[in-house]
Design a protein around this motif. Structure first.
Motif, short mmCIF file in Angstrom:
data_model
loop_
_atom_site.label_atom_id
_atom_site.label_comp_id
_atom_site.label_asym_id
_atom_site.label_seq_id
_atom_site.Cartn_x
_atom_site.Cartn_y
_atom_site.Cartn_z
N UNK A 253 99.49 126.64 30.53
CA UNK A 253 99.30 128.08 30.77
C UNK A 253 99.30 128.41 32.26
N UNK A 254 98.50 127.66 33.04
CA UNK A 254 98.30 128.00 34.45
C UNK A 254 99.25 127.27 35.40
N UNK A 255 99.86 126.18 34.95
CA UNK A 255 100.75 125.43 35.82
C UNK A 255 100.05 124.93 37.08
N UNK A 256 100.66 125.22 38.23
CA UNK A 256 100.12 124.74 39.51
C UNK A 256 98.72 125.30 39.81
N UNK A 257 98.35 126.38 39.11
CA UNK A 257 97.08 127.04 39.38
C UNK A 257 95.92 126.42 38.58
N UNK A 258 96.20 125.42 37.74
CA UNK A 258 95.18 124.87 36.84
C UNK A 258 93.94 124.39 37.58
N UNK A 259 94.13 123.72 38.72
CA UNK A 259 92.98 123.21 39.47
C UNK A 259 92.07 124.36 39.89
N UNK A 260 92.66 125.45 40.35
CA UNK A 260 91.86 126.59 40.80
C UNK A 260 91.17 127.27 39.61
N UNK A 261 91.86 127.36 38.48
CA UNK A 261 91.28 128.00 37.30
C UNK A 261 90.08 127.22 36.78
N UNK A 262 90.06 125.91 37.04
CA UNK A 262 88.97 125.08 36.54
C UNK A 262 87.87 124.79 37.52
N UNK A 263 87.98 125.29 38.75
CA UNK A 263 86.98 125.01 39.78
C UNK A 263 85.61 125.54 39.37
N UNK A 264 84.60 124.70 39.50
CA UNK A 264 83.21 125.15 39.35
C UNK A 264 82.55 124.94 40.70
N UNK A 265 82.37 126.02 41.44
CA UNK A 265 81.95 125.90 42.84
C UNK A 265 80.85 126.88 43.20
N UNK A 266 79.73 126.88 42.49
CA UNK A 266 78.65 127.80 42.87
C UNK A 266 78.22 127.53 44.31
N UNK A 267 77.98 128.60 45.05
CA UNK A 267 77.73 128.47 46.48
C UNK A 267 76.68 129.47 46.93
N UNK A 268 75.74 129.01 47.72
CA UNK A 268 74.68 129.86 48.26
C UNK A 268 75.06 130.39 49.64
N UNK A 269 74.58 131.57 49.95
CA UNK A 269 74.72 132.11 51.30
C UNK A 269 73.34 132.47 51.87
N UNK A 270 72.29 131.85 51.34
CA UNK A 270 70.92 132.20 51.74
C UNK A 270 70.71 132.02 53.24
#
Length: 297
Positions: A253-270
């Protein structure tokens, strides 16, 4: 301050230029084309003709300024490694001009691969440079700091959104239109940090006024938006099914974009919020993309 901005006509850089001027600074924007030069002049910026691969133009722009904000990057993922090398050369050229002075340099980086499996913070170091992660912006910045340059990074979310966006969400919309379904992977619980471009621009300005001290800084308004929520907005707006894909199906479905679609990258800016007094004011990601502007062809 007179601030040299690379990428000044781009998605983030153009917002940075407007933010600087509104705060009383002078912006000297790098422009590759006549169209870009006209847009900068219309925004009230000074124009500096040149390009990211023209190191002499970068050195000249830095030499004329009280500080530099580097937002330029070639996002053609078909030659990502070459673009990362070009970025490193640009950072090194600018840094060499600033060495021996107190003039600050802010370099743009990202958060996507900082801390897989947990919430990333400003204290996390970026992945080591490797064939799988060839971007060298943070490593080049650290090397400049070791030479006494007042440099740091502003790390952007995977989605820097806003009407007129041509980044990750528009690509997802394109895939959905082409495939007839809006997809997510597995349960769709992987999280994308997000920030509105106007809020991100304010991080650059505040960090510059702080003399780049205390970074890296995280331009992150939302720690992590579940990918399924993004897919649901797209499906509703396009009136198409919202479906789960297995890892194998996602690659189709996503082709080359699959890695980005699956990223789990919660990030704080505290830490960034505490140091800069930054508070995001613009709409969040799902509210922002739930608008006809994101779906106009």
């Amino acid at each position: 301050m007179r601030v040299f901005v690379t990428g000044a006509t781009g998605w983030v850089g153009s917002a940075v230029v407007k933010e600087l001027i509104a705060a009383g600074h002078r912006a000297l924007g790098l422009a590759r084309s006549d169209k870009g030069a006209e847009a900068l002049a219309a925004a009230g910026a000074e124009v500096h003709r040149g390009a990211l691969d023209d190191l002499d133009s970068l050195r000249s722009g830095a030499a004329q300024s009280d500080g530099v904000i580097h937002t330029a990057f070639n996002h053609d993922f078909s030659k990502f490694a070459e673009n990362c090398a070009e970025d490193r050369r640009a950072i090194e050229a600018i840094g060499a001009v600033l060495e021996g002075s107190d003039r600050p340099l802010l370099v743009t980086s990202g958060v996507a691969l900082l801390a897989p499996g947990r919430t990333a913070t400003e204290e996390d170091a970026p992945p080591s440079n490797s064939p799988s992660y060839p971007r060298k912006s943070e490593a080049a910045t650290v090397a400049l700091v070791q030479r006494g340059v007042r440099a740091t990074t502003v790390r952007l979310a995977p989605s820097v959104h806003g009407h007129g966006d041509h980044g990750f969400v528009p690509r997802l919309i394109q895939f959905a239109r082409e495939k007839g379904v809006s997809a997510y992977i597995g349960e769709g619980l992987n999280r994308w940090p997000a920030v509105h471009r106007i809020d991100a621009a304010r991080v650059y300005r505040l960090a510059l006024e702080r003399g780049a001290a205390g970074g890296p800084f995280h331009a992150i308004a939302e720690d992590g938006v579940p990918f399924k929520e993004i897919a649901e907005v797209i499906g509703r707006r396009l009136n198409i099914p919202v479906v789960s894909k297995t890892a194998d199906e996602a690659a189709q479905h996503f082709g080359w974009f699959t890695m980005f679609a699956g990223i789990d990258a919660p990030t704080s800016s505290a830490r960034t919020r505490a140091l800069l007094g930054w508070r995001p004011e613009q709409p969040g990601l799902t509210a922002d993309i739930d608008h006809p502007a994101y779906f106009a062809r």
